[in-house]
Structure formats: C-alpha cells, structure tokens
Design a protein around this motif. Structure first.
Motif, PDB file in Angstrom:
ATOM      1  N   TRP A 170      -8.689   4.133 -73.056  1.00 25.19           N
ATOM      2  CA  TRP A 170      -8.584   2.632 -71.378  1.00 25.19           C
ATOM      3  C   TRP A 170      -9.261   1.883 -72.570  1.00 25.19           C
ATOM      4  CZ3 TRP A 170      -7.311   3.782 -65.818  1.00 25.19           C
ATOM      5  CH2 TRP A 170      -7.135   2.496 -65.429  1.00 25.19           C
ATOM      6  N   PRO A 171     -10.132   2.198 -72.824  1.00 23.35           N
ATOM      7  CA  PRO A 171     -11.431   1.133 -73.013  1.00 23.35           C
ATOM      8  C   PRO A 171     -10.794   0.278 -74.802  1.00 23.35           C
ATOM      9  CG  PRO A 171     -13.156   2.710 -72.499  1.00 23.35           C
ATOM     10  CD  PRO A 171     -11.299   3.268 -72.544  1.00 23.35           C
ATOM     11  N   ALA A 172     -10.217   1.062 -74.983  1.00 25.01           N
ATOM     12  CA  ALA A 172      -9.718   0.016 -76.749  1.00 25.01           C
ATOM     13  C   ALA A 172      -8.925  -0.562 -75.754  1.00 25.01           C
ATOM     14  CB  ALA A 172      -9.580   1.082 -77.722  1.00 25.01           C
ATOM     15  N   SER A 173      -8.063  -0.458 -74.956  1.00 18.04           N
ATOM     16  CA  SER A 173      -6.648  -1.097 -74.695  1.00 18.04           C
ATOM     17  C   SER A 173      -7.199  -2.171 -74.564  1.00 18.04           C
ATOM     18  CB  SER A 173      -5.796  -0.090 -73.938  1.00 18.04           C
ATOM     19  OG  SER A 173      -5.638   0.888 -74.096  1.00 18.04           O
ATOM     20  N   LEU A 174      -8.250  -1.872 -73.278  1.00 21.43           N
ATOM     21  CA  LEU A 174      -8.884  -3.146 -72.899  1.00 21.43           C
ATOM     22  C   LEU A 174      -9.459  -4.200 -73.875  1.00 21.43           C
ATOM     23  CD1 LEU A 174     -10.159  -1.408 -69.418  1.00 21.43           C
ATOM     24  CD2 LEU A 174      -9.010  -3.286 -69.540  1.00 21.43           C
ATOM     25  N   GLU A 175      -9.970  -3.838 -74.819  1.00 24.57           N
ATOM     26  CA  GLU A 175     -10.615  -4.921 -76.017  1.00 24.57           C
ATOM     27  C   GLU A 175      -9.258  -5.779 -76.516  1.00 24.57           C
ATOM     28  OE1 GLU A 175     -12.828  -6.511 -77.788  1.00 24.57           O
ATOM     29  OE2 GLU A 175     -13.463  -5.934 -76.483  1.00 24.57           O
ATOM     30  N   ARG A 176      -7.870  -4.856 -76.997  1.00 25.16           N
ATOM     31  CA  ARG A 176      -7.276  -5.122 -77.852  1.00 25.16           C
ATOM     32  C   ARG A 176      -6.375  -6.322 -76.695  1.00 25.16           C
ATOM     33  NH1 ARG A 176      -5.042   0.109 -77.458  1.00 25.16           N
ATOM     34  NH2 ARG A 176      -6.359   0.857 -79.814  1.00 25.16           N
ATOM     35  N   THR A 177      -6.874  -6.086 -75.222  1.00 26.26           N
ATOM     36  CA  THR A 177      -5.681  -7.591 -74.882  1.00 26.26           C
ATOM     37  C   THR A 177      -6.442  -8.656 -74.682  1.00 26.26           C
ATOM     38  OG1 THR A 177      -5.128  -5.721 -72.722  1.00 26.26           O
ATOM     39  CG2 THR A 177      -5.606  -8.098 -71.620  1.00 26.26           C
ATOM     40  N   ARG A 178      -8.032  -8.521 -74.567  1.00 19.57           N
ATOM     41  CA  ARG A 178      -8.611  -9.200 -74.849  1.00 19.57           C
ATOM     42  C   ARG A 178      -8.993 -10.496 -76.819  1.00 19.57           C
ATOM     43  NH1 ARG A 178     -13.228  -6.224 -71.737  1.00 19.57           N
ATOM     44  NH2 ARG A 178     -13.650  -5.110 -73.757  1.00 19.57           N
ATOM     45  N   GLU A 179      -8.608  -9.047 -76.945  1.00 23.57           N
ATOM     46  CA  GLU A 179      -7.561 -10.088 -78.086  1.00 23.57           C
ATOM     47  C   GLU A 179      -6.974 -10.210 -78.053  1.00 23.57           C
ATOM     48  OE1 GLU A 179      -8.560  -6.857 -80.683  1.00 23.57           O
ATOM     49  OE2 GLU A 179     -11.285  -6.879 -81.159  1.00 23.57           O
ATOM     50  N   ARG A 180      -5.821 -10.361 -77.612  1.00 26.62           N
ATOM     51  CA  ARG A 180      -4.803 -10.613 -77.556  1.00 26.62           C
ATOM     52  C   ARG A 180      -4.682 -12.243 -77.170  1.00 26.62           C
ATOM     53  NH1 ARG A 180       0.888  -8.903 -80.237  1.00 26.62           N
ATOM     54  NH2 ARG A 180       2.165  -9.560 -79.497  1.00 26.62           N
ATOM     55  N   PHE A 181      -4.850 -12.193 -75.305  1.00 28.78           N
ATOM     56  CA  PHE A 181      -4.501 -12.966 -74.187  1.00 28.78           C
ATOM     57  C   PHE A 181      -6.298 -14.048 -74.506  1.00 28.78           C
ATOM     58  CE2 PHE A 181      -1.821  -9.778 -73.949  1.00 28.78           C
ATOM     59  CZ  PHE A 181      -0.555 -10.307 -74.211  1.00 28.78           C
ATOM     60  N   PRO A 182      -6.554 -14.463 -75.894  1.00 26.39           N
ATOM     61  CA  PRO A 182      -7.876 -15.102 -75.358  1.00 26.39           C
ATOM     62  C   PRO A 182      -8.045 -16.556 -73.990  1.00 26.39           C
ATOM     63  CG  PRO A 182      -7.532 -15.129 -77.056  1.00 26.39           C
ATOM     64  CD  PRO A 182      -6.100 -15.273 -76.666  1.00 26.39           C
ATOM     65  N   GLU A 183      -6.833 -16.974 -73.571  1.00 24.36           N
ATOM     66  CA  GLU A 183      -6.584 -17.850 -73.356  1.00 24.36           C
ATOM     67  C   GLU A 183      -6.351 -18.028 -72.195  1.00 24.36           C
ATOM     68  OE1 GLU A 183      -3.348 -19.958 -75.181  1.00 24.36           O
ATOM     69  OE2 GLU A 183      -4.802 -20.628 -77.038  1.00 24.36           O
ATOM     70  N   ALA A 184      -6.194 -16.413 -71.563  1.00 23.06           N
ATOM     71  CA  ALA A 184      -6.209 -15.934 -69.792  1.00 23.06           C
ATOM     72  C   ALA A 184      -6.975 -16.897 -69.102  1.00 23.06           C
ATOM     73  CB  ALA A 184      -5.789 -14.408 -69.942  1.00 23.06           C
ATOM     74  N   ARG A 185      -6.489 -17.302 -67.939  1.00 22.07           N
ATOM     75  CA  ARG A 185      -7.248 -18.221 -66.837  1.00 22.07           C
ATOM     76  C   ARG A 185      -7.132 -17.553 -65.879  1.00 22.07           C
ATOM     77  NH1 ARG A 185      -6.139 -22.379 -65.597  1.00 22.07           N
ATOM     78  NH2 ARG A 185      -3.471 -22.501 -66.196  1.00 22.07           N
ATOM     79  N   VAL A 186      -5.846 -16.690 -65.415  1.00 27.85           N
ATOM     80  CA  VAL A 186      -5.584 -16.066 -64.192  1.00 27.85           C
ATOM     81  C   VAL A 186      -5.096 -14.787 -64.662  1.00 27.85           C
ATOM     82  CG1 VAL A 186      -4.155 -15.689 -62.091  1.00 27.85           C
ATOM     83  CG2 VAL A 186      -4.911 -18.031 -63.273  1.00 27.85           C
ATOM     84  N   VAL A 187      -6.261 -13.617 -63.933  1.00 27.25           N
ATOM     85  CA  VAL A 187      -5.109 -12.169 -64.412  1.00 27.25           C
ATOM     86  C   VAL A 187      -4.877 -11.708 -63.283  1.00 27.25           C
ATOM     87  CG1 VAL A 187      -6.073  -9.703 -65.068  1.00 27.25           C
ATOM     88  CG2 VAL A 187      -6.670 -12.393 -66.390  1.00 27.25           C
ATOM     89  N   ILE A 188      -3.941 -10.707 -62.521  1.00 26.02           N
ATOM     90  CA  ILE A 188      -3.248 -10.215 -61.383  1.00 26.02           C
ATOM     91  C   ILE A 188      -3.404  -8.095 -61.587  1.00 26.02           C
ATOM     92  CG2 ILE A 188      -1.155 -10.928 -60.103  1.00 26.02           C
ATOM     93  CD1 ILE A 188      -0.876 -13.579 -61.051  1.00 26.02           C
ATOM     94  N   LEU A 236     -11.111  -7.794 -66.065  1.00 24.79           N
ATOM     95  CA  LEU A 236     -10.821  -7.063 -67.440  1.00 24.79           C
ATOM     96  C   LEU A 236     -12.073  -6.126 -67.815  1.00 24.79           C
ATOM     97  CD1 LEU A 236      -9.065  -9.326 -70.347  1.00 24.79           C
ATOM     98  CD2 LEU A 236      -7.685  -6.898 -68.654  1.00 24.79           C
ATOM     99  N   GLU A 237     -14.070  -7.056 -68.143  1.00 25.59           N
ATOM    100  CA  GLU A 237     -14.804  -6.362 -67.607  1.00 25.59           C
ATOM    101  C   GLU A 237     -15.186  -5.524 -66.928  1.00 25.59           C
ATOM    102  OE1 GLU A 237     -18.007  -5.124 -69.992  1.00 25.59           O
ATOM    103  OE2 GLU A 237     -16.209  -6.450 -70.742  1.00 25.59           O
ATOM    104  N   HIS A 238     -14.740  -5.932 -65.074  1.00 30.34           N
ATOM    105  CA  HIS A 238     -14.903  -5.329 -64.860  1.00 30.34           C
ATOM    106  C   HIS A 238     -14.285  -3.690 -64.778  1.00 30.34           C
ATOM    107  CE1 HIS A 238     -15.582  -3.703 -60.258  1.00 30.34           C
ATOM    108  NE2 HIS A 238     -14.330  -3.933 -60.131  1.00 30.34           N
ATOM    109  N   THR A 239     -13.033  -3.629 -65.361  1.00 26.45           N
ATOM    110  CA  THR A 239     -12.031  -2.862 -64.936  1.00 26.45           C
ATOM    111  C   THR A 239     -12.495  -1.793 -65.706  1.00 26.45           C
ATOM    112  OG1 THR A 239     -10.284  -4.186 -64.777  1.00 26.45           O
ATOM    113  CG2 THR A 239     -10.228  -1.343 -66.390  1.00 26.45           C
ATOM    114  N   ARG A 240     -13.165  -2.317 -67.095  1.00 26.41           N
ATOM    115  CA  ARG A 240     -14.369  -1.133 -68.048  1.00 26.41           C
ATOM    116  C   ARG A 240     -14.964  -0.479 -67.423  1.00 26.41           C
ATOM    117  NH1 ARG A 240     -16.243   1.689 -70.141  1.00 26.41           N
ATOM    118  NH2 ARG A 240     -16.999   1.931 -72.258  1.00 26.41           N
TER     119      ARG A 240
END
Length: 255
Positions: free
Chosen positions: A217-235, A247-251
C-alpha cells in the motif's frame, strides 16, 4: 437515519463541507451556487444522494442495508458530452437503477459506460442492471478474476495497468485496500477518485483490510502522488472528499 430525513454533505465552492438535509426524496436538496447552472445536490431516495463536486463531476453516495449498518459509499457520475460515465454502482441493483434514471431524466446525460474500481459489493452489485441495458462495465483483469472467485457480478470489459475512457484516465497504482483497487482521474476538474484505496480525513483506521496488501500500500500511494501531482480534490470510497492530503493521511494509518 430515519426514512423521512436524509442528511448529506455538500461540498461548497471553497471545498468546505457543511451539512444539508432534505425530507423530499427525488427533489433538489440544495441550491448552493456552483459554476454549473441548476441545483448542486439531489436526493433520489432515502438511501441515495447525488451532489456536484466540480463542473461535470457528481459524487453519488449510497447507503448500505442494515447488515452493513447503513454505511455510506461514494461513486461518481461524470458528464461526457451528451452522455455520462458511472463510477461504481452503489450497494444494490435498485440503487443502480435510480442512478441511471437520474442521469437520463434529470441530468439528461444517459450513462454510456461504467467502471467498477474493485471487486467488493459496493462497487459491483449493480453490474447486472448495466449488463441488462447493454452498458459496458470496465474493470481490471484482477477485478474480473476476484469477482468471479467470490461470486460477485463481473465487469464485461477488462484491462490491465491504465486506459483512457472518455474524459477520464483509469489507473492501477498497485495493491492497497485490495489487489485490484483502481483510480479514476478527471484532468479537466483536477478530481481524483481514490475509492477505498484512500481514507477520508476523519478515518482513525484503515477499515476493512480483509483483502488488503498492507506491505504494498505505501508504495502504491507514492505512485499515485507521482502520477497525479495536479490532483486538487481527492474522493475516498467512504466519507468526505478532501485534497491531496488524504493520500498522506492514508499512509499514516498503515502500520
């Protein structure tokens, strides 16, 4: 929650969450000003609400039955020209029927395709309704496999890794909440649907981890941050939307 009154969360234009309630199923629940015209929130039944979170992007929230404690789950309806896409089906076929009717008759953008973001029941229960209407349902190859193994409804169109579907990108970041948790990215609005891969800001734990891969899970979250740096709203899959801090809270919740 009573059958006469449904309380929902409305996302205001400055991304602050405030309570809103209605006692009139099927009527607009709110007229909060947004960039789009018309009401920003609707109550379809006592267990389904839909609210606009960004231009062309609606969050649907469905409540489970008593067996799951009337637990809310989030999905999306995303406008795509004269049609729309449905992300996750809700907890039951009946809820899916109501969402399809709302998209066609109120939004006036009938659903042309759907996505199931993993194999759990709150994401797949309404697939038979979609199949009966010849609406394709997209999911990862692992979602097809896991849904089949667990006796759940199965997506009709499978892929691996990533693909584009109309105005959204579907992306597998790696295992986390489940082996097949899929993300949905709407670039035009900066909305990232994390589903159950992402926890809401009020979450104190990871919730159901029966099918989770805590090591990945932690590495998957990091890939998400790298893939979508422009994300403004996360649902998240359950609970209130937020920003990239989810994302950081989940981590922080992963042991």
């Amino acid at each position: 929650m009573t059958s006469q009154r449904l309380c929902a969360l409305v996302l205001t234009p400055v991304l602050m969450l405030a309570p809103a309630c209605t006692s009139t199923p099927g009527r607009p629940a709110s007229t909060v000003a947004t960039p789009d015209t018309g009401p920003s929130e609707y109550t379809l039944t006592e267990d389904i609400s839909v609210r606009r979170i960004a231009p062309g992007v609606w969050v649907h929230t469905t409540l489970s039955g008593p067996d799951f404690g009337r637990y809310p789950a989030n999905g999306l309806v995303i406008e795509d020209g004269a049609e729309s896409l449905l992300v996750d089906t809700g907890w039951s076929p009946a809820q899916t029927e109501h969402l399809l009717t709302w998209a066609k008759e109120t939004l006036r953008k009938p659903v042309r395709a759907a996505v199931s973001t993993h194999f759990h029941v709150d994401r797949t229960a309404g697939i038979p309704v979609l199949v009966a209407r010849n609406i394709p349902v997209y999911g990862l190859e692992d979602t097809v496999k896991l849904a089949t193994e667990h006796g759940r409804p199965v997506p009709t169109e499978s892929f691996s890794g990533a693909r584009t579907l109309g105005p959204v990108e579907l992306f597998f970041p790696g295992a986390g909440h489940a082996r097949d948790n899929l993300l949905v990215w709407h670039r035009d609005s900066g909305v990232l649907f994390g589903g159950c891969f992402v926890k809401d800001g009020a979450a104190k734990d990871l919730g159901n981890v029966e099918d989770a891969d805590l090591a990945a899970w932690p590495a998957s979250l990091e890939r998400t941050r790298e893939r979508f740096p422009e994300a403004r709203v996360v649902i998240p899959g359950h609970g209130a939307p937020g920003g990239p801090e989810l994302l950081e809270h989940t981590r922080s919740l992963i042991p």
